[in-house]
Scaffold this motif. Structure first.
Motif, PDB file in Angstrom:
ATOM      1  N   PRO A  91     110.313  99.392 -30.547  1.00  0.00           N
ATOM      2  CA  PRO A  91     109.071  98.921 -30.465  1.00  0.00           C
ATOM      3  C   PRO A  91     108.113  99.886 -29.824  1.00  0.00           C
ATOM      4  O   PRO A  91     107.075  99.872 -30.009  1.00  0.00           O
ATOM      5  N   GLY A  92     108.478 100.882 -28.938  1.00  0.00           N
ATOM      6  CA  GLY A  92     107.737 101.518 -28.262  1.00  0.00           C
ATOM      7  C   GLY A  92     107.482 102.771 -28.853  1.00  0.00           C
ATOM      8  O   GLY A  92     106.475 103.824 -28.425  1.00  0.00           O
ATOM      9  N   VAL A  93     107.667 102.809 -30.174  1.00  0.00           N
ATOM     10  CA  VAL A  93     107.495 104.325 -30.985  1.00  0.00           C
ATOM     11  C   VAL A  93     105.855 104.118 -31.422  1.00  0.00           C
ATOM     12  O   VAL A  93     105.468 103.212 -31.764  1.00  0.00           O
ATOM     13  N   ARG A  94     105.102 105.219 -31.169  1.00  0.00           N
ATOM     14  CA  ARG A  94     103.782 105.685 -31.549  1.00  0.00           C
ATOM     15  C   ARG A  94     103.415 105.484 -32.877  1.00  0.00           C
ATOM     16  O   ARG A  94     104.297 105.868 -33.570  1.00  0.00           O
ATOM     17  N   THR A  95     102.564 104.589 -33.298  1.00  0.00           N
ATOM     18  CA  THR A  95     102.235 104.273 -34.649  1.00  0.00           C
ATOM     19  C   THR A  95     102.266 105.628 -35.383  1.00  0.00           C
ATOM     20  O   THR A  95     102.719 105.898 -36.390  1.00  0.00           O
ATOM     21  N   MET A  96     101.618 106.807 -35.036  1.00  0.00           N
ATOM     22  CA  MET A  96     101.513 107.989 -35.518  1.00  0.00           C
ATOM     23  C   MET A  96     102.584 108.612 -35.895  1.00  0.00           C
ATOM     24  O   MET A  96     102.900 109.393 -36.817  1.00  0.00           O
TER      25      MET A  96
END
Ligand SMILES: Cc1cc2nc3c(=O)[nH]c(=O)nc-3n(C[C@H](O)[C@H](O)[C@H](O)COP(=O)(O)OP(=O)(O)OC[C@H]3O[C@@H](n4cnc5c(N)ncnc54)[C@H](O)[C@@H]3O)c2cc1C
Length: 462
Positions: A114-119
Motif C-alpha cells: 500500500p505504501g508505494v507512491r502512485t507515480m
C-alpha cells in the motif's frame, strides 16, 4: 491500557525504531493536506510503522482487544482529514510497505504494497509497456493504498476511469486483525458480494489495505498536450461538451477559470493574451503521431466554433511537461492567494458543469468571497476553492454558509458531495442529504458488521 504499555506492546510487534511516541513525532502525524483547524488539536497517542501485513494484523488484534482507535495513514495528502487521528490512539502509517511485488505482464496486472507512491507504480508498469491510468494531481506523493482507500480520480478519468476501475483484488486486515483476501486475477468474478468494491473508497473505516492487485492496459504509444484559451468559462465548458458529443474523447480535459488562470500564470511566470478568462488543458493519446494530429485537428475545429482565443500544441516533451505542470501546480498557486483555502470537490453530471459553475459564481457574490473554480471538466468533477481568512470570525461564518450552498448546488443539479476526495471529517454533516436515510442505514449496517467496536478511523464519514 496505558500509553507506555501500548508503546511497549507495539515495539514487540514492529521493533523499537518503528514506534514513535515523542511529542514532535505525534504532532507530525496529527494533520493531513486538508489542514483542518481542529480544537483541541488531535494527536495520536502513538505512531506505528509496520513492515508486513502480519505486523498490521497483530497491531489490529492488539487495538481490538483494548478498544483503541486506529487511523490508517498513507502520505497524508488527503483533502478531507481522513488520516487525522481525531480520537487519538494509534496512527498506523503504511509508509514502510513500499514493494512492488509483481508485474504480471501476461495477465497485465500489478501487485503492490500500500505504501508505494502512485507515480512509482505508474513508472514501473510503463517501463514494461503497461499503463496504470489513474493519475491524481498528487501522484508524486500519494500512496496507492491511499488512492484505493479514497477511490482517487485524476486527470485521465474522462477516458480511463478512476482507481476503482482498476482494482482487481485486495488484501485487507479487518478491525480484529483477521487477514482477508478479496477478488483475484480472474477478469470475470461474481462470486458473492463485491468485497473489493466495498473496501475501495472506504476511507480506512472498514479495514486496512495491505496489498493491492491492479489491472493494467497497454501503454498508449503517442501522447500530445494542448492548451486552449477562451474568454470565459461558458466557452471553455462548451468546448468540452461539444467535443465529447462529437465522439472525441481525450485522455484528459482540465478546465480553470480566470482567477485560477491568473494565479498559475503568476506562479509560473507565464504570459497570457489579453482577455483570456478560461484555460482548458487537453491531453490526447493514441497509436502514433498521425492519429494525434487527426485528433488535434478535430479539436481545433470544435474550439474555433466555441471562440477559442489561443490554441497551442506542445511541440516536444519539455513543452508537454510544462503544460501539465501548469495544471498540477494549480492547487498550490490558488492556495497562495489567501491565508486559508477550503478546497472543495463536488461532482456533477457532465452537462450540468456550466450550470453549477454559474451557481458557484452567484454564491461567491452572495457571500462576498473569492471562489475560483477549476476541475476535471471532462468528467464533471470540480474543485471550487473558497479563499478566505478564517481568523476573521465574520468571514469564517460566511465561508461555512458558502460551503453549505456549494454542496446544495451540487445536489440540486443531480451531483454529489465528492468526486474523489471522500467524506472524511469535512463532509460528514452532508451525508444524509446526499444518500438519503435508507442509504445511510445500509452503510451503517456495513460499518457495524465489520467494525463492531468502532475502532477503525473513528470520526470519519460518520
Ligand atoms: C495537491 C493535491 C492534489 C490532489 N489531487 C487529487 C486528484 O487529482 N485526485 C484525487 O482523487 N485526489 C487528489 N488529492 C487528494 C489525495 O492526494 C488523495 O485522496 C490520495 O488518494 C490520498 O492518498 P494518501 O496516500 O496521501 O492517503 P492519506 O491522505 O494518508 O489517507 C487518505 C485516507 O485513506 C486512508 N488510508 C490510507 N492508506 C490506507 C490503507 N493502506 N488502508 C486503509 N486506509 C488507508 C486514511 O485513513 C484516510 O482516510 C490531492 C491532494 C493534494 C494535496
Amino acid at each position: 491500557m496505558s500509553v507506555t504499555t501500548l508503546s511497549d506492546e507495539l515495539r514487540l510487534i514492529v521493533g523499537r525504531d518503528h514506534v514513535l511516541d515523542g511529542e514532535v513525532d505525534r504532532f507530525g502525524y496529527s494533520y493531513d493536506s486538508s489542514f483542518l483547524p481542529l480544537v483541541p488539536a488531535p494527536r495520536p497517542d502513538v505512531v506505528v510503522r509496520p513492515r508486513t501485513a502480519e505486523e498490521v494484523s497483530r497491531v489490529m488484534a492488539l487495538a481490538f482487544a483494548g478498544g483503541i482507535p486506529v487511523t490508517p495513514r498513507g502520505a497524508a495528502s488527503g483533502r478531507t482529514g481522513g488520516s487525522v487521528p481525531l480520537h487519538g490512539g494509534i496512527s498506523l502509517a503504511l509508509d514502510r510497505m513500499t514493494d512492488i511485488l509483481e508485474v504480471d505482464e501476461g495477465n497485465m496486472m500489478v501487485t503492490a504494497e500500500p505504501g508505494v507512491r502512485t507515480m512509482d507504480l505508474h513508472d514501473a508498469c510503463a517501463a514494461r509497456g503497461l499503463f496504470y491510468p489513474p493519475d491524481p494531481a498528487s501522484w508524486k506523493f500519494s500512496t496507492i493504498g491511499g488512492n484505493v482507500a479514497e477511490n482517487a480520480g485524476g486527470m485521465r478519468a474522462v477516458k480511463y476511469g478512476v482507481t476503482r476501475d482498476y482494482v482487481m483484488g485486495l488484501q485487507v486486515v479487518l478491525a480484529d486483525g483477521t487477514l482477508l483476501e478479496t477478488g483475484g486475477k480472474a477478469i470475470k468474478n461474481v462470486t458473492g458480494y463485491d468485497l473489493t468494491g466495498l473496501f475501495t473508497g472506504s476511507e480506512g473505516t472498514l479495514g486496512v489495505i495491505t496489498r493491492v492487485l491492479l489491472r493494467l492496459i497497454p501503454l498508449p504509444k503517442a501522447r500530445g498536450v494542448l492548451r486552449l484559451l477562451f474568454a470565459d468559462m461558458d466557452a471553455g465548458c462548451a468546448l468540452v461538451h461539444r467535443m465529447l458529443k462529437a465522439g472525441i474523447v481525450p485522455s484528459a480535459a482540465e478546465i480553470m477559470d480566470d482567477v485560477s488562470l491568473q494565479a498559475v500564470a503568476r506562479h509560473r511566470r507565464m504570459a497570457l493574451p489579453a482577455g483570456a478568462g478560461c484555460c482548458v488543458i487537453i491531453e490526447v493519446d493514441g497509436e502514433d503521431a498521425a492519429e494525434l494530429e487527426a485528433q488535434c485537428g478535430r479539436i481545433r475545429g470544435v474550439a474555433e466554433a466555441c471562440g477559442c482565443l489561443e490554441f497551442k500544441v506542445a511541440q516536444d516533451k519539455a513543452e508537454s511537461d510544462e503544460l501539465w505542470a501548469v495544471r498540477r501546480g494549480l492547487s498550490q498557486a490558488v492556495a497562495a492567494l489567501a491565508p486559508n483555502r477550503l478546497g472543495e470537490d463536488i461532482s456533477v453530471p457532465r452537462d450540468a458543469f456550466p450550470e453549477v459553475v454559474r451557481r458557484i459564481g452567484a454564491i461567491a457574490k452572495r457571500f462576498d468571497l473569492l471562489i475560483p473554480v477549476f476541475g476535471h471538466a471532462g468528467d464533471g468533477n470540480l474543485h471550487p476553492s473558497v479563499l478566505c481568512d478564517m481568523a476573521d470570525p465574520a468571514q469564517a461564518e460566511r465561508v461555512h454558509r458558502a460551503v453549505d450552498a456549494i454542496f446544495e448546488a451540487a445536489l440540486a443539479v443531480g451531483g454529489t458531495l465528492s468526486g474523489e476526495h471522500g467524506i472524511g471529517i469535512t463532509k460528514r454533516p452532508y451525508l444524509a442529504q446526499a444518500l438519503g436515510e435508507a442509504g445511510v442505514r445500509t452503510l451503517q449496517a456495513v460499518k457495524a458488521g465489520l467494525d463492531p467496536k468502532g475502532i477503525l478511523n473513528p470520526g470519519k464519514i460518520w
